[in-house]
Design a protein around this motif. Structure first.
Motif: not given
Length: 397
Positions: A108-118, A170-175, A377-385
């Protein structure tokens, strides 16, 4: 006599004045360097006390009329180390950027995460995804440079979306897209992939704690990496030493503590050979014979053919200088088969207990935050993630 004393006093005063001047210059240099050492995009990062001396220290002293040869040895040594490390920065740094920030979208074109070009190209080659554009009206559509792929199947985690929605950080960090800059000072020059949980430990953890878990892998510039590694190595050594002491107390055996041990026979062979070379004329004949037999026995064991072995053992020919030299240089320190590397000692102490592993990882995250004090630090990164795939947030105490 008085003129000599006057000259000596004048020389001593001159030396004292020079030493005092060097001390003042060194203090001025430290204060000046502390203001300009870490330059970030905002120029707001402060210098840590234990950072290495800048490579332009020599020119700094030259501007003050002091040649590098006249500097104290510890300053010259720091300048040399810094220059040597700087010359190798390009070689030890990452050759490509760490984050490609390709957005993976669901059907449905909803964001899941970011990945590498490879990884994105792998999905495309397998015909299980296609290049697409962000969903109109979405937050991602505001980024004109965003590159996206859309999955052509229902992903396995579709039923777990509720958990992700509840875990906002966690959602912010992944996406979210991640910057290719040093997380500490913001430098966008040479970069090093830094493992918050030391790689020696991370590589031994169960797969759930390292596979598809990039949360504890960040970017540092060489200077920040050196500073962090210095503290990390000290902490690792302290942990490993404490655990070894507990093992010795528990088992009453320290044989596994040293990577090498002394082979008693080889040590005796070496001692006999040295005695024959240095003191043969003063040693009783029976002792000489005993020592020679010991050396011959060792040399015979090193022979490749039976004929050579028999020739040495018969003793018809005296030991040559080269044979004695070979016995004198025998390596009597050998690899300890019972030795357990420090990283294994630490990971074994966790006993595959999920709670202990979780606390172990969180402690390293806290250590990293304390030592590095990162500002990018990346957006959404937390010690308790979460510390593992599919796990929930860590409850900090």
């Amino acid at each position: 006599m008085s003129s000599t004393n006057t000259t000596l006093k004048a020389t001593a005063l001159s030396i004292g004045a020079t030493a005092a001047a060097l001390g003042i210059i060194f203090l001025i240099h430290n204060r000046t360097f502390s203001k300009r050492k870490q330059q970030s995009k905002d120029d707001d990062a402060n210098k840590k006390e234990d950072e290495p001396i800048s490579p332009d220290s020599a020119s700094f002293y030259n501007q003050l009329g002091i040649s590098e040869e006249d500097l104290p040895s510890h300053i010259r040594r720091d300048i040399h180390k810094q220059r040597k490390r700087k010359s190798k920065e390009a070689m030890i740094s990452m050759k490509t950027k760490m984050y490609d920030n390709i957005h993976m979208l669901d059907e449905d074109r909803e964001p899941l995460c970011t990945i590498s070009m490879k990884k994105a190209n792998w999905y495309i080659r397998k015909n299980i995804a296609e290049w697409t554009s962000p969903k109109e009206g979405s937050e991602l559509s505001k980024d004109k440079d965003a590159k996206c792929i859309r999955l052509l199947f229902t992903h396995n985690g579709a039923n777990e979306d509720e958990h992700i929605k509840k875990s906002s950080s966690e959602k912010l960090y992944l996406r979210s897209a991640k910057q290719n800059i040093c997380v500490s000072c913001g430098s966008d020059g040479h970069h090093i992939r830094h493992y918050i949980v030391p790689y020696a430990y991370r590589s031994l953890l169960p797969d759930d704690y390292k596979s598809h878990m990039s949360h504890d892998v960040v970017i540092l510039c060489p200077d920040c990496h050196v500073r962090c590694e210095r503290s990390t190595k000290k902490r690792m050594k302290r942990m490993e030493t404490d655990l070894r002491m507990k093992m010795v107390t528990t088992h009453g055996d320290d044989a596994f503590c040293s990577p090498v041990i002394e082979d008693a026979r080889l040590y005796h062979v070496r001692s006999c050979a040295i005695a024959l070379v240095r003191w043969k004329d003063t040693i009783p004949e029976e002792k000489v014979e005993e020592y020679e037999n010991e050396v011959r026995s060792y040399l015979a064991d090193c022979c490749k053919t039976e004929a050579e072995r028999e020739m040495i053992l018969t003793g018809n020919e005296p030991l040559t200088k080269s044979q004695l030299q070979k016995a004198c240089s025998v390596k009597y320190r050998v690899k300890n088969p019972r030795y357990v590397p420090g990283s294994e000692v630490v990971v074994r102490s966790l006993n595959d207990d999920r709670k202990k592993i979780e606390e172990f990882i969180v402690d390293w995250r806290k250590h990293f935050m304390t030592v590095v004090d990162p500002k990018y630090m990346p957006t959404g990164w937390r010690v308790d993630n979460p510390v593992a795939k599919g796990s929930s947030f860590v409850l900090l105490v």
